[in-house]
Write an enzyme that holds these catalytic residues in place. Sequence first.
Site, PDB file in Angstrom:
ATOM      1  CD  GLU A 160      -3.194   0.551   2.187  1.00 39.08           C
ATOM      2  OE1 GLU A 160      -2.849   0.755   3.359  1.00 39.08           O
ATOM      3  OE2 GLU A 160      -4.332   0.157   1.880  1.00 39.08           O
TER       4      GLU A 160
ATOM      5  CG  HIS B  22       6.973 -29.124   2.150  1.00 31.78           C
ATOM      6  ND1 HIS B  22       7.322 -30.413   1.849  1.00 31.78           N
ATOM      7  CD2 HIS B  22       7.852 -28.730   3.116  1.00 31.78           C
ATOM      8  CE1 HIS B  22       8.340 -30.806   2.603  1.00 31.78           C
ATOM      9  NE2 HIS B  22       8.676 -29.794   3.387  1.00 31.78           N
TER      10      HIS B  22
ATOM     11  CE  LYS C 178     -11.753   3.191   1.635  1.00 28.72           C
ATOM     12  NZ  LYS C 178     -11.044   4.140   2.520  1.00 28.72           N
TER      13      LYS C 178
END
EC number: 5.3.1.9
Lengths: 460, 460
Positions: B290, B312, B428
């Site tokens: 960010e 793994h 938003k």
Amino acid sequence: MERLTLDVNGAFDPAAGGLARADLDALAAPARAAFDGFEARRRAGEVGFADLPADAAAAEASRALAAELGRRFENLLVLGIGGSSLGGRAVLGALCHPFHNLLPQDRRGGLRVFFPDNSDPATFAALLDTVDLERTCFATVTKSGGTAETMSQHMVLRERVVARFGEEGYRERCVLVTDPQRGVLRQIAADERLRALPLGASIGGRFSVLSPVGLLPAAAAGVDTAALLAGAAELEARCRSGAVLENPALLYAAVLHLLDVRRGRRLHVLMPYADALRDLGDWFVQLWAESLGKNPGTGPTPIRAVGATDQHSSLQLMMEGPHDKVVTLVRVAEPRAELTIPLPAGYARHPDLAYLGGHTMGELLEAERRATGAALRKNGRPTISIELPRLEPRTVGQLLMFLELATAYAGGLYGVNAFDQPGVEAGKRYAQGLLGRPGYEKYRDELLGAPAADPALVLG
Amino acid sequence: MERLTLDVNGAFDPAAGGLARADLDALAAPARAAFDGFEARRRAGEVGFADLPADAAAAEASRALAAELGRRFENLLVLGIGGSSLGGRAVLGALCHPFHNLLPQDRRGGLRVFFPDNSDPATFAALLDTVDLERTCFATVTKSGGTAETMSQHMVLRERVVARFGEEGYRERCVLVTDPQRGVLRQIAADERLRALPLGASIGGRFSVLSPVGLLPAAAAGVDTAALLAGAAELEARCRSGAVLENPALLYAAVLHLLDVRRGRRLHVLMPYADALRDLGDWFVQLWAESLGKNPGTGPTPIRAVGATDQHSSLQLMMEGPHDKVVTLVRVAEPRAELTIPLPAGYARHPDLAYLGGHTMGELLEAERRATGAALRKNGRPTISIELPRLEPRTVGQLLMFLELATAYAGGLYGVNAFDQPGVEAGKRYAQGLLGRPGYEKYRDELLGAPAADPALVLG
């Protein structure tokens, strides 16, 4: 319709820097070849994961053993790492109560299940310190039997359990999942007369979620594994065509591949808007990374995100950073009615909050998913949409099989073997050399012979 | 020496495709400028995170409030998302018992703490269904007060708590962390006479871990926050030079930046060999992504891994996939003696297992870390090493401040503002439009006016 839906329109949106239909048309033949190549390996018995849903006997064996453990114990420790852990985690995360291990037994409907999938002694010591060993069983899961992390845990638990409960108590508490034909754990099963569920040679670890590797912990925790397998079978039945627009897993593989090689979208973000699919994202990361990341320098990088949470983390980078990502947004269409949670209208005089009143929390989450997808595309970032009607064993089974088949097909499109992992052997040899394994001295010497560090580049 | 150590030799290894010392020399002036630029913003009061360890009064306020809650309650729900959650999670993950919330009160040394950091109704309903509301308090954490996910949870809890325990019971149970100068939550604090801890205007969410945002949950869970802050202060004191080889955070930022722009290593993997640092990895992902992912198309992609577990999973891709990654391996040098766990020699006749006997689980983990680093470098992949003497509040405080300062400096090197996040606003607005917020109709119309989907690209 209780079916998974795939929508790739967001990957063809011109505003999103998406593909052209001609790109997909040009991939028709390679996609068909990838499909045919996978089916040939499947028919040859080399790759077995897609046939697991049809193996009713294996599924029943997992259920029966889980039921037996459930009558006697409270806790199940799954000793496994990577593919021996991630599938079970994914299923339990998706289908159990989010706080399963905190619930009292009568509300849980199954054993508490723990996945200490590391050789970190802090975690393992804390776990042994938390559960009542008397009421605890464990499943040691490793195909080869030689997985150091898993077997070190097994050795520790075996010693403690034998010391407290004797050999018989150990045999009651320990079950194995391993290759029935070869490997050290098969020998141990015979020597110690332990119950063992088979993991067939054609089932790689990262494709083993629908084998006893995933089914045993799922059944132990109370998941309806029959419905899980039925969903996987339904999805597999929808993927019997080599025509890219008739096979959803093939279409998904094709679009992600094209976005990588034609549009530079080499980071593949899987972003479910459901906390419950967080662990399934980790399972996908292994599946996609380990299957496709191969010499020489091939392989997209999968990334797990969770909506709406990661709108407050990596979304800024996805939105404005390099044009190297494609985001698959996963929607769960219908949260159960008791989970919708109406939002009260108590802050009506605050414009920043008033608009929330009268909606439900589920509506907020769905608005965020739609809005984020639209904002990404408008900002030149392609998206793909997967929708599940709801979160239940049947749909989760569909999603698992969908992603497994897509991975297998993507192997063909990338021109790599999706079913091996040769790159991790060098590190294992070095570690065994460092720990003094006879015959591995040359690896230790090679590691210790590395050039001396420049102290100016160490700030301590 | 109880100090974090940074070793960047693995990023200058010719075999690993590493940097030349001349690359670093050429960055001396830009690095100094990045340092000076950050210090100038700090002195101007625009960016405050590096001064948080010196704010004893704020730290004491968090401790006192946590102690008060701890005397009265069993559970703390932290209602916050992104930077309002990840810091607290990181500290608790690093420093609490791995199964903290499962332990009985007398073994826990603090409140159980939950971070329902999403607007997913399934998680929130399950949480409310799991904890005893009588014994539960909650901290609503949002700087602006307008964060929809957080405030929707607050609205739901407020209604339920008032209904059961009255206004006074609500005031006992709810505390706020918000901007003391502006925002709707400050008004609510005044209207409802709630206790509120301040989050200063110069502290961005992702840099707030050492503010009350992180300190309140940490103290509530029993973490020694004074030692945490002391460690952060120590690290900050080591970063007062603009000379890249004298400031560890500046060196880290410089090397990662150079590996990106000079060597194409645009994926920055943080891989601690400690389960306890898993959540700190998620915190770093937000911090790095960010802060640095900014228009036009700038920003490396941070990835969280955990050793040995992800050996793994994603290691195959790191080892053989594209040469686009650098891996920072984090070592915890000395696990406490009670955690080392000796491995029994019970399987001495099996060569695949015999070499483990007589070692400890901690030695296995350390051998794997060394081996993986060496294998990566030998295969042409640069690495960086960070070492903590042990996991304790002081060293975790060092690591947090180290990564925060490195992020701030990296912003200067990449030429971006590391302290804003403009890219998340569009989503938003769309979401608020969809939910009918007055004045946001145009965003809803824009979203709904998107081109129709091609049904051939939907497989359902």
